[in-house]
Scaffold this motif. Sequence first.
Motif, mmCIF file in Angstrom:
data_model
loop_
_atom_site.group_PDB
_atom_site.id
_atom_site.type_symbol
_atom_site.label_atom_id
_atom_site.label_comp_id
_atom_site.label_asym_id
_atom_site.label_seq_id
_atom_site.Cartn_x
_atom_site.Cartn_y
_atom_site.Cartn_z
ATOM 1 N N ARG A 156 19.676 74.442 -29.862
ATOM 2 C CA ARG A 156 18.656 73.547 -29.296
ATOM 3 C C ARG A 156 17.646 74.331 -28.450
ATOM 4 N N ASP A 157 18.145 75.297 -27.679
ATOM 5 C CA ASP A 157 17.249 76.117 -26.861
ATOM 6 C C ASP A 157 16.287 76.915 -27.739
ATOM 7 N N ALA A 158 16.804 77.514 -28.814
ATOM 8 C CA ALA A 158 15.964 78.283 -29.734
ATOM 9 C C ALA A 158 14.963 77.377 -30.444
ATOM 10 N N GLN A 159 15.395 76.177 -30.812
ATOM 11 C CA GLN A 159 14.487 75.214 -31.430
ATOM 12 C C GLN A 159 13.367 74.838 -30.456
ATOM 13 N N GLY A 160 13.717 74.664 -29.200
ATOM 14 C CA GLY A 160 12.719 74.311 -28.192
ATOM 15 C C GLY A 160 11.633 75.365 -28.075
ATOM 16 N N VAL A 161 12.030 76.627 -28.088
ATOM 17 C CA VAL A 161 11.056 77.723 -28.005
ATOM 18 C C VAL A 161 10.155 77.724 -29.241
ATOM 19 N N ALA A 162 10.759 77.612 -30.420
ATOM 20 C CA ALA A 162 9.974 77.600 -31.662
ATOM 21 C C ALA A 162 9.038 76.400 -31.702
ATOM 22 N N LEU A 163 9.517 75.269 -31.240
ATOM 23 C CA LEU A 163 8.714 74.055 -31.260
ATOM 24 C C LEU A 163 7.554 74.128 -30.262
ATOM 25 N N GLU A 164 7.808 74.644 -29.070
ATOM 26 C CA GLU A 164 6.739 74.805 -28.084
ATOM 27 C C GLU A 164 5.620 75.673 -28.641
ATOM 28 N N THR A 165 5.994 76.776 -29.276
ATOM 29 C CA THR A 165 5.007 77.680 -29.870
ATOM 30 C C THR A 165 4.230 76.976 -30.975
ATOM 31 N N ALA A 166 4.941 76.251 -31.837
ATOM 32 C CA ALA A 166 4.282 75.547 -32.943
ATOM 33 C C ALA A 166 3.329 74.477 -32.425
ATOM 34 N N ALA A 193 1.906 74.245 -29.503
ATOM 35 C CA ALA A 193 0.778 74.869 -28.806
ATOM 36 C C ALA A 193 -0.288 75.336 -29.794
ATOM 37 N N GLY A 194 0.122 75.803 -30.954
ATOM 38 C CA GLY A 194 -0.827 76.275 -31.947
ATOM 39 C C GLY A 194 -1.397 75.183 -32.826
ATOM 40 N N CYS A 195 -0.808 74.002 -32.773
ATOM 41 C CA CYS A 195 -1.217 72.931 -33.690
ATOM 42 C C CYS A 195 -1.881 71.740 -33.013
ATOM 43 N N ALA A 196 -1.581 71.496 -31.766
ATOM 44 C CA ALA A 196 -2.045 70.278 -31.098
ATOM 45 C C ALA A 196 -3.551 70.284 -30.904
ATOM 46 N N GLY A 198 3.415 63.153 -43.008
ATOM 47 C CA GLY A 198 2.322 63.893 -43.611
ATOM 48 C C GLY A 198 1.091 64.069 -42.740
ATOM 49 N N THR A 199 1.233 63.905 -41.438
ATOM 50 C CA THR A 199 0.062 64.073 -40.572
ATOM 51 C C THR A 199 -0.323 65.550 -40.508
ATOM 52 N N PRO A 200 -1.577 65.847 -40.142
ATOM 53 C CA PRO A 200 -1.974 67.244 -39.980
ATOM 54 C C PRO A 200 -1.084 67.988 -38.972
ATOM 55 N N LEU A 201 -0.682 67.306 -37.908
ATOM 56 C CA LEU A 201 0.199 67.936 -36.923
ATOM 57 C C LEU A 201 1.544 68.292 -37.548
ATOM 58 N N ALA A 202 2.131 67.375 -38.310
ATOM 59 C CA ALA A 202 3.422 67.628 -38.964
ATOM 60 C C ALA A 202 3.323 68.813 -39.920
ATOM 61 N N ILE A 203 2.254 68.851 -40.704
ATOM 62 C CA ILE A 203 2.063 69.938 -41.673
ATOM 63 C C ILE A 203 1.906 71.277 -40.957
ATOM 64 N N CYS A 204 1.123 71.289 -39.901
ATOM 65 C CA CYS A 204 0.908 72.522 -39.139
ATOM 66 C C CYS A 204 2.206 73.010 -38.488
ATOM 67 N N VAL A 205 2.949 72.098 -37.866
ATOM 68 C CA VAL A 205 4.217 72.474 -37.225
ATOM 69 C C VAL A 205 5.182 73.039 -38.268
ATOM 70 N N GLN A 206 5.271 72.412 -39.422
ATOM 71 C CA GLN A 206 6.146 72.930 -40.476
ATOM 72 C C GLN A 206 5.763 74.362 -40.836
#
Length: 131
Positions: free
Chosen positions: A53-63, A65-68, A97-105
Amino acid sequence: MNRPSTMRAVLLACALCVTSLAHAQSPTDYTGAKQRADADEASLPVAQATAMRDAQGVALETAIAGCATPTADTSPFVVVAELDAGGKVVRTWREGGTPLAICVQKRINGSTLSTPPRAPFFTSFELSFTR
């Protein structure tokens, strides 16, 4: 040489290989991947689940930040990730299928999480936003 018992041993070995290959294959769709992720995550001991969960949090924060963007569609979405033995995301599936979802993926794909107990290992990022 006893050919029937040798033949049985070879057939048994082949059957075991096919069985393990079938289990190791990646799912072909989001539903199968999400089921694997739910099962894999549920199998983790508490310490490994926390590390994941901690590693996911770091990856998600980065994603994020780059997509929002200020006007991003914040509809809920899920990204499922397949990890290799080193914790690298080697494949992803998405529901939403939102642009945010696609970018985060795209940003999660190729990132590295914590080392899983086995490979392949599946995990999911389930996002919903509140205001």
